[in-house]
Enzyme design. Sequence first.
Site, PDB file in Angstrom:
ATOM      1  N   TYR A   1     -44.013  -6.678  69.708  1.00 23.95           N
ATOM      2  CA  TYR A   1     -44.896  -6.373  68.568  1.00 23.95           C
ATOM      3  C   TYR A   1     -45.706  -5.106  68.848  1.00 23.95           C
ATOM      4  O   TYR A   1     -46.313  -4.970  69.913  1.00 23.95           O
ATOM      5  CB  TYR A   1     -45.826  -7.565  68.295  1.00 23.95           C
ATOM      6  CG  TYR A   1     -46.828  -7.240  67.226  1.00 23.95           C
ATOM      7  CD1 TYR A   1     -46.407  -6.993  65.918  1.00 23.95           C
ATOM      8  CD2 TYR A   1     -48.189  -7.132  67.512  1.00 23.95           C
ATOM      9  CE1 TYR A   1     -47.319  -6.646  64.932  1.00 23.95           C
ATOM     10  CE2 TYR A   1     -49.104  -6.798  66.523  1.00 23.95           C
ATOM     11  CZ  TYR A   1     -48.662  -6.550  65.237  1.00 23.95           C
ATOM     12  OH  TYR A   1     -49.559  -6.206  64.266  1.00 23.95           O
TER      13      TYR A   1
ATOM     14  N   LYS B   1     -42.818 -13.845  78.607  1.00 22.54           N
ATOM     15  CA  LYS B   1     -43.311 -12.928  79.641  1.00 22.54           C
ATOM     16  C   LYS B   1     -44.786 -13.215  79.883  1.00 22.54           C
ATOM     17  O   LYS B   1     -45.574 -13.238  78.923  1.00 22.54           O
ATOM     18  CB  LYS B   1     -43.146 -11.473  79.166  1.00 22.54           C
ATOM     19  CG  LYS B   1     -41.699 -11.081  78.947  1.00 22.54           C
ATOM     20  CD  LYS B   1     -41.563  -9.648  78.437  1.00 22.54           C
ATOM     21  CE  LYS B   1     -41.754  -9.531  76.951  1.00 22.54           C
ATOM     22  NZ  LYS B   1     -41.466  -8.208  76.399  1.00 22.54           N
TER      23      LYS B   1
ATOM     24  N   ALA C   1     -42.806 -15.259  84.562  1.00 22.46           N
ATOM     25  CA  ALA C   1     -42.158 -15.531  83.265  1.00 22.46           C
ATOM     26  C   ALA C   1     -41.628 -16.957  83.262  1.00 22.46           C
ATOM     27  O   ALA C   1     -41.378 -17.550  84.314  1.00 22.46           O
ATOM     28  CB  ALA C   1     -41.005 -14.546  83.052  1.00 22.46           C
TER      29      ALA C   1
ATOM     30  N   GLY D   1     -41.888  -4.991  80.480  1.00 24.95           N
ATOM     31  CA  GLY D   1     -41.238  -5.999  79.638  1.00 24.95           C
ATOM     32  C   GLY D   1     -39.777  -5.651  79.395  1.00 24.95           C
ATOM     33  O   GLY D   1     -38.899  -6.522  79.422  1.00 24.95           O
ATOM     34  N   ASP D   2     -39.509  -4.373  79.183  1.00 24.23           N
ATOM     35  CA  ASP D   2     -38.111  -3.947  78.963  1.00 24.23           C
ATOM     36  C   ASP D   2     -37.294  -4.161  80.238  1.00 24.23           C
ATOM     37  O   ASP D   2     -36.137  -4.574  80.185  1.00 24.23           O
ATOM     38  CB  ASP D   2     -38.055  -2.460  78.566  1.00 24.23           C
ATOM     39  CG  ASP D   2     -38.927  -2.161  77.369  1.00 24.23           C
ATOM     40  OD1 ASP D   2     -39.094  -3.055  76.515  1.00 24.23           O
ATOM     41  OD2 ASP D   2     -39.457  -1.044  77.292  1.00 24.23           O
TER      42      ASP D   2
HETATM   43  O1  KDG Z   1     -41.958  -0.913  76.333  1.00 24.57           O
HETATM   44  C1  KDG Z   1     -42.259   0.448  76.473  1.00 24.57           C
HETATM   45  C2  KDG Z   1     -42.043   0.994  75.115  1.00 24.57           C
HETATM   46  O2  KDG Z   1     -42.937   0.399  74.273  1.00 24.57           O
HETATM   47  C3  KDG Z   1     -42.254   2.447  75.007  1.00 24.57           C
HETATM   48  O3  KDG Z   1     -41.308   3.157  75.754  1.00 24.57           O
HETATM   49  C4  KDG Z   1     -42.246   2.987  73.619  1.00 24.57           C
HETATM   50  O4  KDG Z   1     -40.602   1.832  72.452  1.00 24.57           O
HETATM   51  C5  KDG Z   1     -41.738   2.201  72.511  1.00 24.57           C
HETATM   52  C6  KDG Z   1     -42.632   1.940  71.407  1.00 24.57           C
HETATM   53  O5  KDG Z   1     -42.192   2.158  70.315  1.00 24.57           O
HETATM   54  O6  KDG Z   1     -43.765   1.524  71.603  1.00 24.57           O
END
Ligand code: KDG
Length: 316
Positions: A167, A225, A231, A256-257
Site C-alpha cells: 500500500y 511481514k 514474518a 519487503g520486496d
Molecule cells: O519497496 C520499495 C519500493 O517501494 C520502491 O522501490 C518504489 O515501487 C516503489 C514505489 O512505488 O513506492
Amino acid sequence: MTAADVLTFGESLVSLRSAGPLVGGGALTMHLAGAECNVAVALARLGHRAAWVGRLSGDELGEFALRQLRAEGVLVDGVVRDPVRPTGLMFLERRAADVTRVQYHRAGSAGSVLCVDDLRTPLAAGARVLHLSGITPALSPSARAATVWAAETASAAGMLVSLDVNYRGRLWTRDEARAVLAPLARYASIVIASADELDLVGEAGPDESAAAALLDQGVGTVLVKLGAAGARAYTTDGVLHAGALAVTAIDTVGAGDAFTAGYLSGVLDGLDAAGSLRRGVTLGAFAVASGGDWEGLPRRDELALLDGYEAGSTIR
Ligand code: KDG
C-alpha cells in the site's frame, strides 16, 4: 519470448537518494527502484529466470533503468520504450538516521500508462509465477485494468499468482486501494502483506482472522511481514513464524520486496513453506543490511553469508 520462472510488471523508477534533508540540497545518488523490478532483480541474482515488463522513457533515464535490469540478468524483452513520457522519479530523503521520506514525481510517467496490450505477449509466453504488486493498479486506470486482466488470465491458465499488497498512501486512499485489491486477491495463491495492510485485501481484525478469511476464499498462503520481528506464513496446515536475522539495519527500503523474492525463490526451488519463509527473511536481512533497494542482495552462493554473522566480521 521464452517462458520465465517469474513474470512481473509495473513501474520502474529512478530513485534519487539524499544523505540528509532535501531542503538542504547537496548530492543525490541515482538508483533503479520499483517494487516489481526489485523482486525481479532479487530472483535473477539467485539464478531464476525473472522477466519484468513495463514502460520506460526513450531518454537516458529509461536507458539507465534498462541497462541496470539487463546487467542484473532480468529478462526485458517485453519492455516498451515511450518516446514522449518521462521515467518516473522518486526522491528518497534521509530525513533523520531512522526516518526516510519518499517524494514521487511520477504522475503522467511512461510507467504509469502501462496497459493490457503491453502484457499480452509476455503472458502468452507463460511463467510459473505471475507476481503482482498493489502499486501498479494505483498508477492509472489503464495500469489498473492491466493488473486485473493479468491476474484473471494467469489464474485461468493455471499460473501461480502472487500479490504483494504494497500500500502506498501517497498514491491512493485506503478505501480506494481496498476496492481494487480485495477483488484482486481472489486470483492470488500467495498474498503478502504487512500486518497493517491485511485489511486492504481481507477483513479487518487480528492477523489470524484476516489470514483465515483469505485462506477460506482460496488463497493458499498468506505471508505477513513483521519487520524486525520476522514474518509469518499462514496456510491451511497452520501458522509458521521465522525470526528476522540479526543484522545492523542500514536501509529498510526494499526489504519487503527482497522478502517476497526470497519466498518465491523457495517455492520455485520446491522448498516447503518453512524453507521458503526462511529464504524470505534471509533476503530481507540482506536488503536491510545494505544501502539501496536491491544492491546488497545475495547471489545464490552467498545465501548463507549472514548465518551466524557477527557484527564487524571480516571474511578473509
Ligand atoms: O519497496 C520499495 C519500493 O517501494 C520502491 O522501490 C518504489 O515501487 C516503489 C514505489 O512505488 O513506492
